[in-house]
Scaffold this active site. Sequence first.
Site, short mmCIF file in Angstrom:
data_model
loop_
_atom_site.label_atom_id
_atom_site.label_comp_id
_atom_site.label_asym_id
_atom_site.label_seq_id
_atom_site.Cartn_x
_atom_site.Cartn_y
_atom_site.Cartn_z
N GLU A 147 -4.29 -6.39 -10.43
CA GLU A 147 -3.90 -6.92 -9.12
C GLU A 147 -4.84 -8.05 -8.70
OE1 GLU A 147 -3.72 -3.59 -6.38
OE2 GLU A 147 -1.66 -3.19 -7.00
N GLU A 222 2.73 0.10 -11.47
CA GLU A 222 2.27 1.17 -10.59
C GLU A 222 3.37 1.47 -9.58
OE1 GLU A 222 -1.59 0.68 -8.76
OE2 GLU A 222 -2.45 -0.07 -10.62
#
Length: 573
Positions: A147, A222
């Site tokens: 991320e 995710e």
Amino acid sequence: MLDGKPLQMISGEMHCARVPREYWRDRMKMAKAMGLNTIGTYVFWNAHEPVKGQYDFTGNNDITAFVKTAQEEGLWVVLRPSPYACAEWEFGGYPWWLLKDSTLKVRSTDPKFLAAYTNYINQLAKQLVPLQVTHGGNILMIQIENEYGSYSDDKKYLDINRQVFRKAGFDGVLFTCDGADQMPKGYLPGYLPAVNGLEDPVKVKELINKYHNGKGPYYIAEWYPGWFDNWGKKHAKVPADQVAQTLDKILAAGISINMYMFHGGTTRGFMNGANMNVNDPYSPQVSSYDYDSPLDEAGNATEKFYKFREIIAKHLPTGQKLPDVPAKKPTINIANIKFDASADIFNNLPKPSVSAKPLCFEDLDQAYGFVLYRTQIKSGGTLKLDGLRDYAIVYLNGKQIATLDRRLKQDSVMLNQVLSNTTLDILVENNGRINYGPFLADNRHGLTKSVTLNNTEVLNWKMYRLPFNDLSGFMFKPGLNTVVHPGLYKGIFTLTNVADTYFDMHAFGKGFVFLNGHNLGKYWQIGPQQTLYVPAGWLKKGKNEVVVFDELKTSHQSLSAINHPILDQNTTN
Ligand code: GLA
């Protein structure tokens, strides 16, 4: 496509460091029984290089054995060796020793950071390169960064990450993952941009097409069927029905998925991280990483597990059946373990370091745990601990005066009626380095700026290091009345039968528990976590030893264990 045939990864995340090694296979069998074909896993740099240049791939850190166990159980692996992981893990997985050089900038092109990072990935490559699918192993893909778009946008840094992995020998499929809004900043052109947290199949495909080649594959790296907890906040619960429906839609759309988490396990020792953002104060995470995930902290199937299993079964090719679900593990109660020896930490201080100004943990060469800062003062006034990280108990001549908690933005206390020659003690605890957000790089611990009394700097400190790596060095005395400060309480108990159980910490203040030498994690009366999971495999038939450290309360007589977890009770203490 794998060997020319389409493969939909139905993956679930679990971390070797959060599950006792003796249970890896058991948890993977549960993954198979739920219908997963892949395990997603971070690799935590700070677990594998606890001291600069000293690598540990043994025991619970044997990532090779973890990946091979998955292979033996018929599971693929998506490897996430970033080395920044986030994951509610201390410093996001970065080793604390990077902070010893206050000028080093993690997660950047700082050559000092990149040199340390490259050394580590080269060591990791020796373990895992041979286990890639391109070498006959079961590792399908390798994640670069984590991320990154939520942190910054330096494509040069991202590309250096790619090169580090390639040069180390990771020749398999590389990918990035980002939240939908951050993908423009976090993706690396030419490499699969997986998305995190986006659930609408149409939007997932649109987004990945936009930043990739328009042909997929589509991967949600995710997807959150549960969530984690922070001390002092409400327990997170995600309804099973709602997430099961979402899973159904995603699988029907042919999208590959990694549920974060399938099995969270436990963040033991001092390995929890903390959240902090510009408008959100410092907030450390609890030890249980149950995560309200399909497989609970002790590895048992939950309602969510059975719902997901039903959904996954619907999407299997005809004729394919899932293995039966292994039975729930037995549990025991252990009533009234009597403490019979104790140690007051003020009577067990090691040789101090001495310096005019207080030194932070990193300058004292200490990773985690506690430091007792001691000096003499002559008068009272406002005591201010500027840059306190993260929790302090203040004593005058050995008597507790105040607690100061970074979560509550507390750093000052009025000291009244101070006579000349008063001993000021400040016990400072590292409650977990920040693992996410803009303050990641600002993570030194202890007393990190200055201590002032009525705006005048307090000098001449003695600093006693209390890392609690183990309990050697503490002299236990028979009886319990020896403890008037933070102390250790030891009990011996005998079992004829071992099974999973949960220490009930309701009567205790704040601290951690060692069982037969294993640090089971932290407790804190504020909740929501009130019990500590004890895996059956760490109990012994015959004699067992438990030691509780409590920094807030004294006069403990006994400890009990109950047959279920309590993860959802907050108190106002
Ligand atoms: C992010 C991170 C994960 C984890 C989750 C929350 O998406 O990538 O490591 O921290 O949030 O559990």
